[in-house]
Design a protein around this motif. Structure first.
Motif, PDB file in Angstrom:
ATOM      1  N   LEU A   1      25.638  18.514 -37.310  1.00 58.31           N
ATOM      2  CA  LEU A   1      25.890  19.118 -35.992  1.00 58.31           C
ATOM      3  C   LEU A   1      26.827  20.327 -36.055  1.00 58.31           C
ATOM      4  O   LEU A   1      27.130  20.921 -35.016  1.00 58.31           O
ATOM      5  N   SER A   2      27.255  20.702 -37.250  1.00 59.59           N
ATOM      6  CA  SER A   2      28.177  21.844 -37.390  1.00 59.59           C
ATOM      7  C   SER A   2      27.647  23.073 -36.667  1.00 59.59           C
ATOM      8  O   SER A   2      26.466  23.409 -36.784  1.00 59.59           O
ATOM      9  N   GLU A   3      28.521  23.732 -35.964  1.00 59.43           N
ATOM     10  CA  GLU A   3      28.198  24.962 -35.227  1.00 59.43           C
ATOM     11  C   GLU A   3      27.211  24.730 -34.080  1.00 59.43           C
ATOM     12  O   GLU A   3      26.802  25.668 -33.419  1.00 59.43           O
ATOM     13  N   ILE A   4      26.792  23.486 -33.863  1.00 62.74           N
ATOM     14  CA  ILE A   4      25.900  23.188 -32.742  1.00 62.74           C
ATOM     15  C   ILE A   4      26.693  22.428 -31.687  1.00 62.74           C
ATOM     16  O   ILE A   4      26.761  22.848 -30.540  1.00 62.74           O
ATOM     17  N   ILE A   5      27.272  21.311 -32.088  1.00 56.83           N
ATOM     18  CA  ILE A   5      28.120  20.529 -31.182  1.00 56.83           C
ATOM     19  C   ILE A   5      29.470  20.402 -31.858  1.00 56.83           C
ATOM     20  O   ILE A   5      29.619  19.626 -32.804  1.00 56.83           O
ATOM     21  N   GLU A   6      30.418  21.141 -31.415  1.00 62.41           N
ATOM     22  CA  GLU A   6      31.720  21.107 -32.084  1.00 62.41           C
ATOM     23  C   GLU A   6      32.789  20.440 -31.216  1.00 62.41           C
ATOM     24  O   GLU A   6      33.954  20.434 -31.549  1.00 62.41           O
ATOM     25  N   GLN A   7      32.370  19.846 -30.094  1.00 62.95           N
ATOM     26  CA  GLN A   7      33.375  19.312 -29.170  1.00 62.95           C
ATOM     27  C   GLN A   7      34.092  18.086 -29.729  1.00 62.95           C
ATOM     28  O   GLN A   7      33.564  17.373 -30.569  1.00 62.95           O
TER      29      GLN A   7
ATOM     30  N   GLN B   1      15.685  26.196 -32.421  1.00 56.97           N
ATOM     31  CA  GLN B   1      17.057  25.740 -32.213  1.00 56.97           C
ATOM     32  C   GLN B   1      17.253  24.241 -32.252  1.00 56.97           C
ATOM     33  O   GLN B   1      18.308  23.742 -31.880  1.00 56.97           O
ATOM     34  N   ASP B   2      16.236  23.519 -32.709  1.00 56.64           N
ATOM     35  CA  ASP B   2      16.393  22.070 -32.737  1.00 56.64           C
ATOM     36  C   ASP B   2      17.517  21.634 -33.684  1.00 56.64           C
ATOM     37  O   ASP B   2      17.736  22.214 -34.744  1.00 56.64           O
ATOM     38  N   ILE B   3      18.164  20.580 -33.264  1.00 60.11           N
ATOM     39  CA  ILE B   3      19.149  19.916 -34.121  1.00 60.11           C
ATOM     40  C   ILE B   3      18.408  19.232 -35.271  1.00 60.11           C
ATOM     41  O   ILE B   3      17.349  18.662 -35.063  1.00 60.11           O
ATOM     42  N   PRO B   4      18.935  19.293 -36.479  1.00 58.60           N
ATOM     43  CA  PRO B   4      18.304  18.554 -37.578  1.00 58.60           C
ATOM     44  C   PRO B   4      18.143  17.073 -37.227  1.00 58.60           C
ATOM     45  O   PRO B   4      18.951  16.513 -36.477  1.00 58.60           O
ATOM     46  N   MET B   5      17.119  16.451 -37.751  1.00 57.48           N
ATOM     47  CA  MET B   5      16.868  15.026 -37.516  1.00 57.48           C
ATOM     48  C   MET B   5      17.844  14.216 -38.366  1.00 57.48           C
ATOM     49  O   MET B   5      17.804  14.296 -39.595  1.00 57.48           O
ATOM     50  N   TYR B   6      18.664  13.427 -37.712  1.00 59.33           N
ATOM     51  CA  TYR B   6      19.613  12.622 -38.470  1.00 59.33           C
ATOM     52  C   TYR B   6      19.859  11.331 -37.726  1.00 59.33           C
ATOM     53  O   TYR B   6      20.292  11.411 -36.571  1.00 59.33           O
ATOM     54  N   PRO B   7      19.656  10.168 -38.217  1.00 58.06           N
ATOM     55  CA  PRO B   7      19.231   9.928 -39.609  1.00 58.06           C
ATOM     56  C   PRO B   7      17.707   9.998 -39.686  1.00 58.06           C
ATOM     57  O   PRO B   7      17.067  10.109 -38.671  1.00 58.06           O
TER      58      PRO B   7
ATOM     59  N   ASN C   1      36.786  15.896 -34.402  1.00 61.13           N
ATOM     60  CA  ASN C   1      35.631  16.715 -34.037  1.00 61.13           C
ATOM     61  C   ASN C   1      34.350  16.019 -34.440  1.00 61.13           C
ATOM     62  O   ASN C   1      34.288  15.345 -35.458  1.00 61.13           O
ATOM     63  N   PHE C   2      33.354  16.222 -33.633  1.00 58.85           N
ATOM     64  CA  PHE C   2      32.095  15.546 -33.832  1.00 58.85           C
ATOM     65  C   PHE C   2      31.508  15.851 -35.208  1.00 58.85           C
ATOM     66  O   PHE C   2      31.022  14.983 -35.932  1.00 58.85           O
ATOM     67  N   SER C   3      31.548  17.111 -35.582  1.00 60.84           N
ATOM     68  CA  SER C   3      30.855  17.496 -36.816  1.00 60.84           C
ATOM     69  C   SER C   3      31.564  16.987 -38.066  1.00 60.84           C
ATOM     70  O   SER C   3      31.021  17.081 -39.162  1.00 60.84           O
ATOM     71  N   GLU C   4      32.767  16.411 -37.906  1.00 63.70           N
ATOM     72  CA  GLU C   4      33.375  15.754 -39.071  1.00 63.70           C
ATOM     73  C   GLU C   4      32.616  14.483 -39.432  1.00 63.70           C
ATOM     74  O   GLU C   4      32.414  14.186 -40.604  1.00 63.70           O
ATOM     75  N   SER C   5      32.201  13.730 -38.413  1.00 69.49           N
ATOM     76  CA  SER C   5      31.406  12.538 -38.685  1.00 69.49           C
ATOM     77  C   SER C   5      29.963  12.895 -39.006  1.00 69.49           C
ATOM     78  O   SER C   5      29.290  12.207 -39.756  1.00 69.49           O
ATOM     79  N   TYR C   6      29.478  13.959 -38.394  1.00 69.92           N
ATOM     80  CA  TYR C   6      28.078  14.329 -38.525  1.00 69.92           C
ATOM     81  C   TYR C   6      27.960  15.820 -38.828  1.00 69.92           C
ATOM     82  O   TYR C   6      27.747  16.634 -37.928  1.00 69.92           O
ATOM     83  N   PRO C   7      28.080  16.183 -40.115  1.00 67.94           N
ATOM     84  CA  PRO C   7      28.045  17.611 -40.466  1.00 67.94           C
ATOM     85  C   PRO C   7      26.751  18.308 -40.059  1.00 67.94           C
ATOM     86  O   PRO C   7      26.733  19.531 -39.966  1.00 67.94           O
TER      87      PRO C   7
END
Lengths: 345, 345, 345, 345
Positions: free
Chosen positions: D48-54, B339-345, D40-46
Motif C-alpha cells: 500500500l506504499s504511496e497509495i494509503i499512507e494514513q 491505479q488498482d491496488i496490488p492484490m494482497y494476499p 502507518n498502514f504501509s508499515e504492515s502492508y508495504p
C-alpha cells in the motif's frame, strides 16, 4: 548404535529421525524436547503414528549419556553452546546442527548471532563437518559442527575453482535462494502461508549469519582473505536451496576447462554430482536426498563463471550431512542410510 | 477508443483485456486469434463468461484498421515483424509486446532470436516503450516496442545509479527470477505442473534473448558500452519477477546516499516506488499492478550495491506498461486504468 | 530378482525405480520406453544421474523374459491389454498398473475407457491387487491388476463399514481430491502450471473411469449391488489423494463404535493407520509412503458417517502397492522396501 | 461517502480497502486497528506504499461517527457484538463481516461460537446480507450481517433447487474446500507454510460454525427444517472456495432441466454465473472478483444432483459482498466498484 536427538519437535529433528530409521547401524534412542516433554511424538507429528510412538523426554545429561552413544543437537542457535559442554563431559560424541560451534572466533559469533559464544576450548575442538572437504578431520572428531545450509551449497560450489587459482577472489557474489522449511516450525509472519505462497522475497541483505561461516571456509581453502557479497531469498516451496554464484575468472578459460576441474575434484565424492556441460541442476533433482548437484557456465562475453549449486536444505543442508558425518566418524561407508533416490516428481 | 488485440488467446492478450475493460478511455475492439478464430472467447477462458462474449477473429488488416484506432500485438516473437508493416500502412498506431522491434540492430536480433528481423525502417521508427525513461519520445510515437519483462525490472533498477556515474560499469550482475506465466500458455515440460511445483530452476544462462535488450538500454543511458552477466531462474509461482542486481561502486557511498539518487530520479514517476532505507520489496507487493518497486542496499564490507527490483511480469512487464504507453501516446494521464491496488494476499 | 519396467519415462515408472532401488530383494532390470529407446535414462530424469545410467530399451518380449523374473507395466490404458498376453506366454509374472485388467466385464471396460478390452481369459485370470483385502489370492497370482489410485483410497475407506452391515448402501458419496501427478507427464492444459497453481477444479463429474472399479469392489465385498456418487477434483499439489466419503448409517452408532470396527479390521495391516477418535489425516502425513491413513467421524445430527482416507497416489495408489503385491506374490514380508517414513515437511 | 474500516490489519480489511479505492462513490475514511494504532498502514502492508499512507487509529465511536457515514467491521468473532451497539447509537450504518449477527438465536450462537451473543434486539434488527436473495431487505437496512464465505457459496448453490421442490431435503451433503487466507493473518501452525504447502487437510468435521448459518438460510428459503452434512478442507492456495454439493432428487430430471431452473433463478443477478451444461467452474475463474460461478450435473445412475459453486472467499465471501450490500443500501448500482474481470492466470 543409539542416537539421541535434541530439539525433537523441529524440522531438523524430524528429518534426522526419518533418516536414522532407515540407517543400517543407527537407531533412534532418546528424543529430547523440553517444550513438549511427556507428550507422545505422534501427537505433534501424526505422520509418525505407529512408527515412532515414544514419549518426548526432558534434557537430562546422565540419562542421555547412559542410553545413547551419539547425540545430534538440532536446536536453535544459542542453545547448544550450553548443552554441548555438559554432554561432552560424559564422553559422548556430539554433532551440533546449529551455528554455535561453526565460527572459530567468539567475537565474530557474537557480532553475527547476537548470542553469547560457546567456550573457546570447545570452539577449538569442534571440527567443521563439511564432509567432502574435511573428511580426514571428521574421522577422529568427537565434536562436529555441522555446516549451515547456505554454506554447504556455497562452499561446495566454490572450493574447486578457488583452489584452481583461476578465480578473482574479490569478485564473488552469491545469490542464494531457499525454500521455507529452513526457517523452521516456529510461527512467524514470514512463514505464514498467505504471505509466502505466490511470493518471492529477498531478506537479510548483507546481514545473514551464514556470511562469516562461508568466508571462513573460503579463506581457509583458498589461502587468502575472502569477502563475499551474499543475498538470500525466500522461494515459495518447502525444501531446496539454490546458490547462483558469480565470479570473475583471472584467465580466459572455457566451460569445458572448468568442468574438468570440478569433475576431477569431486570424482570420489558420491554425494556431489557435477552436471554435464550445458546442463544445470534444479532443486527438485536433489529433493529428499543428500546430493549436492552443481552446474557450471563460463560466459565468454564477460569471462565470468556462473556456478549453480543445489541441495535439499534439510538433508545435505542439515540432517543428511549430520548422518554422513556420523558415518565417517564411525568408520562406516559414508553413504550408509543416505542412498535414497531423490523424490521426483 | 477501440483497441484491437492480436494474439488473443495468450496470457498477454488476456491481461490486456482485463486492463482495458477497466480503462476510462479504451475499449476492447477486435480480438484476433488465427488459431481459434470463430470460437467464442469464453470457451477458451471461462473466467470471461458474460463479460467478454465476442467471437475471436482471423487477422484481417482492413477490418482491424476500420474497427479500431490502436492495435496491441501480443504475439510470439517472429510474428509481429510481419504484421506491423501491414498494419502501419493503414496508419493505425501499434504497440508491439513482442521482442521483434526492441533491438535496433537486425543482426543482433537474428543472433539472439533466431528469426528473420523486421524491416530496418520499422526498427528505426519504433520507440522503445520504457515509459519512465522515454516518455517524451513515446508521446509522439506511432509504433511502440514494449519492453520485455526482465529488461523493465532490470533497467528501472539500474538507470539511476548508472546515470550517477557511481557504478563500475563492468561489474553488473543481474540474477533474475520469474514466475511461470512469463512462459505463456503454450504447453511444455518446463511449464508442466508436477515439474515446476516445489522446484527452482536456472535456465538459459548467458543465453537469454533479453540480454542484448538490457545492454542496449544501459549503454544508451550510461553513455558507455555495457556488458552484463545475466542468469534467469524459474520460481514456482504464477506471476512476478525479481531482479537482484549487484554492482561495484566506484566511490565509498552509503545506502542513504544511493536512496537519495533514486528518490530524486523517480520522484515524479507514479509507478516506481523506492522502498525506505532498510526495506526491500517482495513480488507479491506489486502483484496484479503496474508498479515497479525497488529496494537498495550498500554493503560497506564490499562496497557493492545490491538493487532489488520487482514487477508483475504480465502488468508492468507486459500489458500494463503497454497501456501506460497508450496513455502517454494519447495525452491521457499515464495512470489511466492502472491505479488498482496490488492484490494482497 | 530382476524386475522389468515398461513405460519407463512416466511418473509411475520413475516411482517404481525409486522404490525398487531400496528394495532388499528386487533390482531394476530392463527399463522399456518405446518413445525414448536408446537414450540414457538420466537425460529425461537428471535426478537419476550417477544412480541409474542404463539406456532405455525398446519393447522386446524375449529379451524381457530372459533378463527379468517379473514385469511391472506402467503404461497408459489401452496398452497393456496387448502387451500382457505376449508377456504371459513366456511365463513371466506381470503386475499391471493400468486399468486394462481391473474390470471383469469387457463391456464395462469399453464403455468407461473407450478402448478395446483385454482378452476375456486374461481378465478372468487377473487378480485385483488391493493388497489388504485380496492378499490370499495375490499370493498365488501370476497376473496382478494393480488398483487405481482413487479406488485404493475409496475402497480401503469403505470396506470395513460395508462389511459391518451398518451402512445404507444406497447413500455412498465419494468426494475425491487429487494432486496433479496423477495425470502423468503428458502435456495438457489441465497440467499447465499457470492454470493449476492457485486453482481448484472439479472434473469428470459422474464420468470417471474409476467409478465401475470402485463399484465392482464394493459390490463384491458387501454382497449387494452398490452404485456410488463420485466426483473428482484437482488440487494444486503434486502428490496426494484424499477421499472424503459420506454415507448414511442404518443404526444409531457413535464415532467410537465405528472406530472399533476399523481398528479390528485393520489390526494386522501394517500400511493402514486408523487415526484416533477426533483426528483425521492430511495427505502430507502419507507423502512418499505406502500408508493409507483413515479418519472417522459420525455426526449425531444426521447419523451420517464421514470417512477421510488419504494416500500418496504414486505410492499406495500405484508403484508402492505394486511392490507390496510383488512382496506378497514372492512370499516376502509385505513391507519389504516400503518402510520409509513419510516425507514431512 | 466515507467508510470506516474496523479490524484494519486483517485480510478482510485489506480487501475492503482494495475495493473501496476503486469504488466510484465510496472512499476510505478512518481505519481502526487497536493493536497497531499510531503506526502507518504501509508499515504492515508495504504493497500500500504511496497509495494509503494514513495512520491506523484506535477505536473511538464519536470520531468514527463524525468522520464517516458507514462502517465496515472486519473483526474476529466476539468483537463486533460489543462494537455494533455503540456504533449504532450514533446512527451510523454498519456492515458486520463477522459471525456475530448472523444467527438469529443467541443460544445457537453461543453453542457454535463459544462467545457471548450480541444483544437480542440487534440480532433481530440485523439483515442477513446474502445480496442475491435478500436484496429487498438490504435496501432498507441499517445493520447488515454479511454472510460467511462457506454459507455464501453453499446457499447460492442450493437455494434454486430447494425452492423448486425437487430436492430431497434430508440428503444434502456439502463438501467444502477453502484456500488458506480464510483463516486470516493470525499466526497458527495450520497456516504455517511448510505444513500447508503440498498438503490437503480436512478439519472441523461436523463442527464448523458455518453449519447453523447455512441451515438457517436453507430452512428459511425451503420452508422446511434442513439439516446438512458439512465437511471443510484446507487447500494449498491463498484464495478461493469450492463447495461440492450432493443431493438426492425426488423426481427423475435431467441436467438440462436443472439448468433451466438455475438460469431462470439467476437471470437478473449479475454476480452469479451459471456455467453451460457439461461445464463446471474452477476457483481461479472467479479469483479476485465478486462472482459466484455455478456448475450443475445430474447423474442418471444415482439420480443425484452435484452442484459445484465457487467464489473468492475474500471478495464474494467477505469484502466484495459487503460492498455489494453497501451499494444496495445506498441505492447505487449493485455492481459499483465490483466489475473487475477475475485475475487469470
Amino acid at each position: 548404535m543409539k542416537a539421541a536427538i535434541i530439539g525433537g519437535t523441529g524440522y531438523g529433528a524430524i528429518e534426522l529421525i526419518r533418516l536414522i530409521q532407515k540407517h543400517p547401524y543407527l537407531e533412534v534412542g532418546s528424543v529430547i524436547s523440553n517444550s513438549q516433554a511427556g507428550s507422545n511424538f505422534s501427537e505433534s507429528y501424526p505422520h509418525l503414528s505407529e512408527i515412532i510412538e515414544q514419549p518426548l523426554e526432558k534434557f537430562d545429561v546422565q540419562n542421555i549419556a547412559k542410553e545413547n552413544e551419539i547425540v545430534f543437537l538440532a536446536t536453535p542457535s544459542g542453545v547448544s553452546s550450553n548443552l554441548v559442554p555438559q554432554l561432552k563431559e560424559t564422553g559422548i560424541k556430539c554433532i551440533d546442527l546449529s551455528g554455535d560451534f561453526r565460527l572459530r572466533s567468539p567475537e565474530v559469533y557474537e557480532t553475527w548471532y547476537k548470542h553469547s559464544p560457546a567456550p573457546e576450548n570447545y570452539l577449538n575442538e569442534a571440527v567443521y563437518g563439511l564432509s567432502e572437504i574435511y573428511g580426514e578431520n571428521i574421522k577422529n572428531a568427537n565434536l562436529i559442527s555441522n555446516p549451515g545450509c547456505y554454506p554447504t551449497a556455497s562452499t561446495l560450489g566454490l572450493i574447486p575453482i578457488l583452489k584452481s587459482n583461476l578465480a578473482d577472489s574479490d569478485s564473488i557474489i552469491i545469490d542464494a535462494k531457499s525454500g521455507v522449511s529452513g526457517a523452521g516450525r516456529g510461527l512467524s509472519l514470514t512463514s505464514h502461508y498467505a504471505e509466502i505462497n505466490e511470493n518471492l522475497k529477498a531478506y537479510k541483505l548483507g546481514a545473514h549469519q551464514h556470511i562469516p561461516e562461508i568466508e571462513q571456509v573460503l579463506t581457509d581453502e583458498s589461502g587468502q582473505p575472502i569477502t563475499i557479497s551474499f543475498a538470500t531469498h525466500l522461494v515459495p516451496m518447502t525444501r531446496g536451496i539454490m546458490c547462483s554464484i558469480y565470479l570473475k575468472l583471472k584467465e580466459k578459460v572455457t566451460t569445458e576447462d572448468v568442468h574438468q576441474i570440478y569433475d576431477e575434484f569431486y570424482k570420489n565424492k558420491p554425494f556431489v554430482r557435477v552436471r554435464p556441460v550445458g546442463k544445470v541442476p534444479a532443486t527438485k533433482e536433489v529433493w529428499g536426498s543428500n546430493y549436492c548437484d552443481i552446474g557450471l557456465h563460463v560466459d565468454p562475453r564477460t569471462n565470468r563463471l556462473t556456478i549453480i549449486s543445489v541441495i535439499d536444505n534439510l538433508v545435505k543442508g542439515a540432517a543428511g550431512q549430520a548422518i554422513q558425518n556420523a558415518n565417517i566418524m564411525n568408520g562406516w561407508d559414508e553413504r550408509a542410510g543416505l542412498q535414497d533416490i531423490p523424490m521426483y516428481p
